[in-house]
Design a protein around this motif. Structure first.
Motif, mmCIF file in Angstrom:
data_model
loop_
_atom_site.group_PDB
_atom_site.id
_atom_site.type_symbol
_atom_site.label_atom_id
_atom_site.label_comp_id
_atom_site.label_asym_id
_atom_site.label_seq_id
_atom_site.Cartn_x
_atom_site.Cartn_y
_atom_site.Cartn_z
ATOM 1 N N MET A 134 -0.777 -8.441 -6.916
ATOM 2 C CA MET A 134 -1.466 -7.160 -6.996
ATOM 3 C C MET A 134 -1.382 -6.644 -8.424
ATOM 4 O O MET A 134 -0.291 -6.524 -8.988
ATOM 5 N N ILE A 135 -2.538 -6.327 -8.988
ATOM 6 C CA ILE A 135 -2.600 -5.829 -10.363
ATOM 7 C C ILE A 135 -3.136 -4.408 -10.329
ATOM 8 O O ILE A 135 -4.202 -4.144 -9.759
ATOM 9 N N SER A 136 -2.396 -3.482 -10.933
ATOM 10 C CA SER A 136 -2.788 -2.071 -10.913
ATOM 11 C C SER A 136 -4.043 -1.842 -11.750
ATOM 12 O O SER A 136 -4.139 -2.299 -12.899
ATOM 13 N N ILE A 137 -5.000 -1.143 -11.151
ATOM 14 C CA ILE A 137 -6.213 -0.736 -11.860
ATOM 15 C C ILE A 137 -6.391 0.759 -11.605
ATOM 16 O O ILE A 137 -5.525 1.414 -11.037
ATOM 17 N N THR A 138 -7.501 1.336 -12.038
ATOM 18 C CA THR A 138 -7.765 2.756 -11.779
ATOM 19 C C THR A 138 -9.028 2.890 -10.938
ATOM 20 O O THR A 138 -9.931 2.057 -10.979
ATOM 21 N N HIS A 139 -9.053 3.965 -10.150
ATOM 22 C CA HIS A 139 -10.161 4.261 -9.243
ATOM 23 C C HIS A 139 -10.021 5.739 -8.885
ATOM 24 O O HIS A 139 -9.240 6.459 -9.520
ATOM 25 N N SER A 140 -10.734 6.221 -7.898
ATOM 26 C CA SER A 140 -10.685 7.632 -7.529
ATOM 27 C C SER A 140 -9.709 7.894 -6.394
ATOM 28 O O SER A 140 -9.929 8.782 -5.564
ATOM 29 N N ILE A 141 -8.631 7.135 -6.346
ATOM 30 C CA ILE A 141 -7.590 7.272 -5.325
ATOM 31 C C ILE A 141 -6.330 6.650 -5.903
ATOM 32 O O ILE A 141 -6.411 5.744 -6.736
ATOM 33 N N PRO A 142 -5.149 7.112 -5.514
ATOM 34 C CA PRO A 142 -3.934 6.475 -6.034
ATOM 35 C C PRO A 142 -3.799 5.024 -5.571
ATOM 36 O O PRO A 142 -4.235 4.648 -4.480
ATOM 37 N N GLU A 143 -3.185 4.233 -6.420
ATOM 38 C CA GLU A 143 -2.757 2.865 -6.119
ATOM 39 C C GLU A 143 -3.873 1.894 -5.732
ATOM 40 O O GLU A 143 -3.749 1.127 -4.772
ATOM 41 N N PRO A 144 -4.978 1.871 -6.458
ATOM 42 C CA PRO A 144 -5.951 0.798 -6.225
ATOM 43 C C PRO A 144 -5.426 -0.497 -6.822
ATOM 44 O O PRO A 144 -4.746 -0.485 -7.846
#
Length: 549
Positions: A134-144
């Motif tokens: 799992m690689i952390s990215i950004t989106h409009s919700i925590p922890e995508p």
């Protein structure tokens, strides 16, 4: 499935927005990535929740190693509580998504049955023969999370929903070093989000929205209502920071907002903010001291904002001098409901502000510049666009080729792609479909039940009762009820014309034939439909009750 093949099989989320359900096959096992829902529209009477039909993998559930959830949006995890009993496999999710899912499982009584594995951000773990990072990215919700799915035949990257936000304000930034590392290791295929492929440039940062909201909220003296997607925890924080900067307190209006607030605080988010007020307590504040955050930005008829706009909410009232800010975008297909909602607010004297008027929203999906950067980081040999309609997939494939990708494949739900070995190609098509929640049960969207319901909505229904003796003689006038079509009290002439048509149809049958119930029923049914077609232009669902005495 051959032991020496790596396969990709989408059952939902390709050629459409929502209902994401992807399968990866290797070494006799299948991995499911996401299990989401979509929502009903005017073509689906009384249907709120729609999901991909998992029948194909349900028949092979002994080979289903597990489900991995990329993030907590409804279109990625909202179907788990409805479909898990058909799949009965373990589920993996990061803490925030797991909190949302636990609440859903509790509502359906499955909390003690589903093996839910909570994994930390950046985790590596195995699901059957698949090694997942799992690689952390950004989106409009925590922890995508972006998933790097490793097999001996190659690494597949499943992006989920994502963007590159340089200053997300809440949660981790995108782990670009991990993306670059995976790219250097070698990526066989990228299965990627296509939602905003037509948007040029960059999607924008949440930090920019926060600054704009601080300035905007300072312009108003009346009550302020802000509607946004409940799962956008960073936006909840931004609205609250903007409210506090303007000496206002914040109340949450809508159950889904309270559920997300609970999940966020359980996982360390919103920790620097005071508790939100209830809608009841906020009613005691002066109008220039309150901000209401409301559910219903997409015009959902039972959400808080729709009730406020109709004057039907027990605690929140907006009127002249107040403002409602839509801190969200219009999801395609929701235009009619949203515009109705906004018009209802305007009729109440409320000023409406949208993203067209002020800078109050940024998308959670990548624009073209970000998509190009992702391809530069990962350098996949193959691109398979998903999460979009046909035109999005086609344009994403063009963009991938322009970024130097060797093969860009436009696919569809049910198309089984062999990713390796050899060239990527469709090797099979499996049956697909849609299910919906209909009260306490799950039914196919194309079932006879729902087909008839749609027909009744647009054409009405008719029931005619016919009483005959044993040889077929009518023993009285047929009794007719035509729901949604005829008002017998005000359209007596039209009503009597249909009754007469039924009588004539039966009496025109040969005496011997009138002894056959099936023939009499069909004659009466056709008479009703023909008569109402000629007078009202409708072909109702028609039932004939035949009584022999």
């Amino acid at each position: 499935m051959s032991q020496g093949e790596l396969l990709f099989l989408p059952l939902g989320g390709v050629g459409e927005i929502g209902m994401n359900l992807a399968l990866y096959g290797y070494d006799g096992k299948w991995l499911m990535v996401d299990c989401g829902v979509s929502f009903g529209d005017e073509t689906m009477p009384m249907v709120d929740v729609v999901m991909a039909d998992p029948a194909w993998i349900e028949e092979r559930r002994d080979k289903l190693a597990g489900i991995v959830i990329t993030h907590g949006h409804e279109d990625h995890l909202g179907a788990v509580q409805y479909l898990w009993d058909r799949l009965r496999c373990p589920v993996w999710a990061t803490p925030f998504s797991a909190s949302i899912l636990k609440n859903k499982l509790h509502e359906t009584g499955l909390q003690a049955q589903v093996p839910l594995n909570v994994v930390e951000l950046g985790s590596r773990f195995k699901v059957g023969p698949f090694e997942i990072e799992m690689i952390s990215i950004t989106h409009s919700i925590p922890e995508p999370n972006l998933l790097a799915i490793r097999t001996p035949l190659g690494t597949v990257v499943h992006t989920g929903d994502w963007k590159f936000d340089p200053d997300p304000l809440l949660g981790l930034p995108t782990d670009t070093e991990a993306l670059r590392r995976v790219g250097k290791e070698g990526v066989l295929a990228l299965i990627g989000d296509s939602t905003n492929v037509f948007t040029k440039g960059h999607s924008g940062s949440e930090s920019e929205v926060r600054g704009s909201l601080i300035e905007l909220l300072g312009r108003f003296d009346g009550r302020i209502a802000v509607s946004c997607f409940a799962t956008n925890v960073a936006r909840l924080e931004s609205i609250t920071v903007a409210a506090m900067a303007n000496d206002r307190s914040v109340a949450l209006v809508g159950r889904s907002l309270w559920r997300i607030d609970k999940a966020a605080r359980e996982n360390g988010y919103l920790a620097d903010l005071p508790p939100f007020l209830t809608e009841h307590d906020a009613g005691y504040l002066p109008k220039d001291k309150v901000v209401y955050i409301c559910t219903g930005s997409q015009g959902e008829p039972r959400a808080a904002l729709a009730r406020i706009a109709s004057g039907d909410h027990p605690h929140v009232h907006l009127g002249k001098g107040d403002v409602c800010i839509f801190s969200s975008r219009i999801i395609p297909g929701n235009e009619k409901d949203i515009f109705k909602l906004q018009n209802d607010l305007v009729r109440q004297g409320v000023e409406v502000v949208t993203e067209k008027d002020e800078f109050v929203h940024v998308s959670g999906h990548p624009a073209r510049q970000e998509m190009e950067e992702m391809y530069r980081l990962l350098r996949p040999r193959v691109a398979v666009p998903v999460h979009g309609e046909a035109r999005h997939l086609q344009e994403h494939a063009r963009l991938a080729r322009a970024c130097g990708v060797e093969e860009a494949i436009e696919t569809s739900n049910g198309a089984m792609l062999r990713l390796a070995p050899g060239p990527v190609e469709v090797i099979d098509h499996v049956p697909t479909g849609k299910l919906c929640v209909d009260g306490p049960r799950i039914v196919r969207l194309d079932s006879e039940i729902l087909r008839n319901r749609r027909r009744m909505v647009f054409n009405g229904s008719a029931v005619v009762t016919v009483v005959l003796d044993k040889v077929g003689k009518l023993l009285g006038d047929p009794q007719l009820t035509a729901l949604g079509l005829l008002d017998a009290g005000h359209e007596a002439e039209e009503h009597d014309a249909v009754v007469e048509a039924v009588r004539d149809a039966i009496e025109e049958l040969p005496q011997k034939v009138r002894r056959d119930d099936a023939v009499v029923r069909e004659a009466a049914r056709l008479a009703v439909r023909r008569s109402l077609r000629d007078t009202h232009g409708k072909k109702p669902i028609t039932e004939v009750h035949l009584v022999r005495v």
